[in-house]
Design a protein around this motif. Sequence first.
Motif, mmCIF file in Angstrom:
data_model
loop_
_atom_site.group_PDB
_atom_site.id
_atom_site.type_symbol
_atom_site.label_atom_id
_atom_site.label_comp_id
_atom_site.label_asym_id
_atom_site.label_seq_id
_atom_site.Cartn_x
_atom_site.Cartn_y
_atom_site.Cartn_z
ATOM 1 N N PRO A 1 66.603 23.424 -1.991
ATOM 2 C CA PRO A 1 66.215 24.829 -2.179
ATOM 3 C C PRO A 1 65.018 24.911 -3.136
ATOM 4 N N PRO A 2 64.252 25.980 -3.057
ATOM 5 C CA PRO A 2 63.123 26.126 -3.990
ATOM 6 C C PRO A 2 63.600 26.118 -5.445
ATOM 7 N N ALA A 3 62.714 25.643 -6.315
ATOM 8 C CA ALA A 3 62.960 25.568 -7.762
ATOM 9 C C ALA A 3 64.107 24.621 -8.107
ATOM 10 N N THR A 4 64.190 23.508 -7.379
ATOM 11 C CA THR A 4 65.171 22.462 -7.668
ATOM 12 C C THR A 4 64.409 21.228 -8.139
ATOM 13 N N VAL A 5 64.957 20.545 -9.127
ATOM 14 C CA VAL A 5 64.334 19.327 -9.627
ATOM 15 C C VAL A 5 64.544 18.225 -8.589
ATOM 16 N N VAL A 6 63.429 17.689 -8.064
ATOM 17 C CA VAL A 6 63.526 16.648 -7.033
ATOM 18 C C VAL A 6 63.163 15.273 -7.570
ATOM 19 N N GLN A 7 62.478 15.216 -8.722
ATOM 20 C CA GLN A 7 62.128 13.926 -9.306
ATOM 21 C C GLN A 7 61.984 14.088 -10.811
ATOM 22 N N VAL A 8 62.466 13.087 -11.565
ATOM 23 C CA VAL A 8 62.354 13.093 -13.025
ATOM 24 C C VAL A 8 61.356 12.009 -13.411
ATOM 25 N N PHE A 9 60.259 12.419 -14.052
ATOM 26 C CA PHE A 9 59.245 11.462 -14.494
ATOM 27 C C PHE A 9 59.555 10.921 -15.887
ATOM 28 N N GLU A 10 60.093 11.772 -16.747
ATOM 29 C CA GLU A 10 60.465 11.363 -18.102
ATOM 30 C C GLU A 10 61.729 12.126 -18.464
ATOM 31 N N PRO A 11 62.797 11.413 -18.825
ATOM 32 C CA PRO A 11 64.053 12.118 -19.120
ATOM 33 C C PRO A 11 63.930 12.973 -20.387
ATOM 34 N N GLY A 12 64.664 14.071 -20.375
ATOM 35 C CA GLY A 12 64.713 14.938 -21.544
ATOM 36 C C GLY A 12 65.989 14.686 -22.323
#
Length: 192
Positions: free
Chosen positions: A159-170
Amino acid sequence: MSRPESPQQPNPSTSQADNPAGRGQDGPASAAGDVNSLRAQVEAAEKVRDEYRDLAQRTRADFENYQKRMQRDLAAERRFAQQPLAADLLPVLDNLERATAAAQQAGETGPLVQGVNMVHAQLLDILRRHGISPIAAQGKPFDPHQHEAVMQQPSAEHPPATVVQVFEPGYLIHDRVLRPAKVAVSVNPSGQ
């Protein structure tokens, strides 16, 4: 030049004996005036007393509120005291993760890779004990308070506005964001 008449002076011997309460010559009317005067003085004194009592109670309440506020502030300061150190350690943690990922891509599984994995796990455990935890971002709805969108990615599966990839963890420190996760966010494909 004539001399003005002076008021009659009461006879001291008769005034004390005849008037034991110290009343004037007027009798009950003068006594009522004295009582009213005393009542007025008592009421004024009680009013001043009440004002000072109210002031003292307000001052005490203000001081108690100040003490409570200072205790809350000190507790929050103690709770988040390790925040600068933790923020400085996050790049080290990122580098350990990158080293492990690079070793896995190269197909290495030797003792050096295992040692790096152990150091990474140990550092994560230490941070966790101090209230620092990673932000779960992958597949979650985008939250601007916890995620930093670095790019948008067209996706029909998400769905729109979903995180699809993490470049740097928070990471979170207790309930505050220590570092937001850098992520790619899904958008509708342009054809739809």
